[in-house]
Write an enzyme that holds these catalytic residues in place. Structure first.
Site, mmCIF file in Angstrom:
data_model
loop_
_atom_site.group_PDB
_atom_site.id
_atom_site.type_symbol
_atom_site.label_atom_id
_atom_site.label_comp_id
_atom_site.label_asym_id
_atom_site.label_seq_id
_atom_site.Cartn_x
_atom_site.Cartn_y
_atom_site.Cartn_z
ATOM 1 C CE LYS A 127 -74.101 -28.756 23.892
ATOM 2 N NZ LYS A 127 -73.835 -30.202 24.020
ATOM 3 C CB THR B 238 -64.220 -31.196 29.011
ATOM 4 O OG1 THR B 238 -63.378 -31.243 27.839
ATOM 5 C CG2 THR B 238 -63.780 -30.060 29.916
ATOM 6 N N GLY C 103 -67.116 -36.240 27.614
ATOM 7 C CA GLY C 103 -68.483 -36.619 27.937
ATOM 8 C C GLY C 103 -69.365 -35.511 28.465
ATOM 9 C CB THR C 104 -68.958 -31.843 28.924
ATOM 10 O OG1 THR C 104 -68.455 -31.608 27.601
ATOM 11 C CG2 THR C 104 -67.811 -31.843 29.898
ATOM 12 N N GLY C 105 -71.039 -33.068 26.898
ATOM 13 C CA GLY C 105 -72.278 -32.890 26.143
ATOM 14 C C GLY C 105 -73.265 -34.014 26.400
ATOM 15 C CB CYS C 106 -72.810 -37.684 26.653
ATOM 16 S SG CYS C 106 -71.957 -37.974 25.096
#
Length: 269
Positions: A173, A204, A206-209
């Protein structure tokens, strides 16, 4: 209905971790289940404490799910200790888990270490070979590959190096770069680039989760990895675009924007 399992830590503020994963699963029309690996005390301003769940309880949670329910995909998030990583890896192998998405969570946005330093080797050796899709951000990819990443070419080279460690697909990412966010997906032969305009918002959390959970949900629904990633990217872009200013720090994304809009639950914009 497809059933998808998240193995991760609990976020008391509801924006990341288990809570974000279950929201993303629901938004994709799959049934969400969870194995909790740790309980965190956190909010939009940071992580303040972590209590790891006893390994025996983690093992029992995994067994309870797979002994009773067919699991179409698995998302793995926070697994902070060597013992936890080994227990999760053994459980996935025992039950021949399919469509495994590994989000190698290491450091929170506030700088709290969510992966103990001595657990990196276990993460790489035990979980990466089980991953259908691995979703590191740039700092995580630098740690895993041992390479510094500054350019798109650097991302591709790091993705190559990480792919050699076992995952079928590596989604590196690019959100930490200053330019527009471009993610790189590598399948061992071909690079696929997923570009998106950067959204001007501080919210932002929690975006990766959420992205990795959305990929798992799409894999469960039968989409091939490239299409699953594309759909998940579209979903997270909308969720960030309509994120919430909740709390005093980094607010969460809007997991249900499209559902609320379709149900007429949003004010006219």
């Amino acid at each position: 209905m497809k059933k998808v399992l998240t193995i991760a830590g609990s976020d008391s503020s509801g924006g990341a971790g288990i809570q974000a994963d279950l929201k993303a699963f629901c938004a994709h029309g799959v049934f969400g289940m969870s194995v909790i690996t740790a309980v965190t005390a956190q909010n939009t301003q940071g992580v303040f404490a972590v209590q790891d769940i006893d390994v025996t309880v983690i093992e029992k949670q995994i067994e309870a799910i797979f002994d009773d329910i067919s699991v179409s995909a698995v998302k793995i998030g926070m697994v902070s200790r060597i013992e936890t990583i080994r227990a999760v890896a053994n459980g996935l192998k025992k039950f021949n888990a399919q469509n495994v998405v590994v989000d190698p969570v290491m450091i929170s946005k506030s700088g709290y270490y969510l992966l103990q330093p001595d657990a990196m080797e276990a993460l790489v050796s035990c979980l990466l070979p089980l991953a259908t899709v691995l979703t590191p951000n740039i700092p995580e990819a630098e740690e895993i590959s041992g390479r510094k990443i500054h350019s798109l070419k650097d991302m591709e080279e790091a993705a190559k190096a990480i792919h050699l460690l076992g995952p079928k697909y590596v989604l590196l990412k690019g959100g930490h770069r200053e330019e527009d966010a471009v993610d790189v997906l590598f399948d061992g032969e071909i690079f696929h680039h997923f570009g998106s305009l950067r959204i001007a918002t501080p919210n932002t959390h929690g975006t990766g989760c959420t992205l990795s959970a959305a990929i798992a949900a799409n894999l469960a629904k039968g989409y091939l990895p490239q299409e699953a990633v594309a759909r998940a990217k579209e979903y997270i872009h909308t969720a960030i675009e309509h994120s919430f200013s909740i709390g005093k720090g980094v607010g969460p994304v809007h997991h249900f924007y499209n559902l609320y809009k379709g149900a007429g639950m949003l004010d006219d914009e």
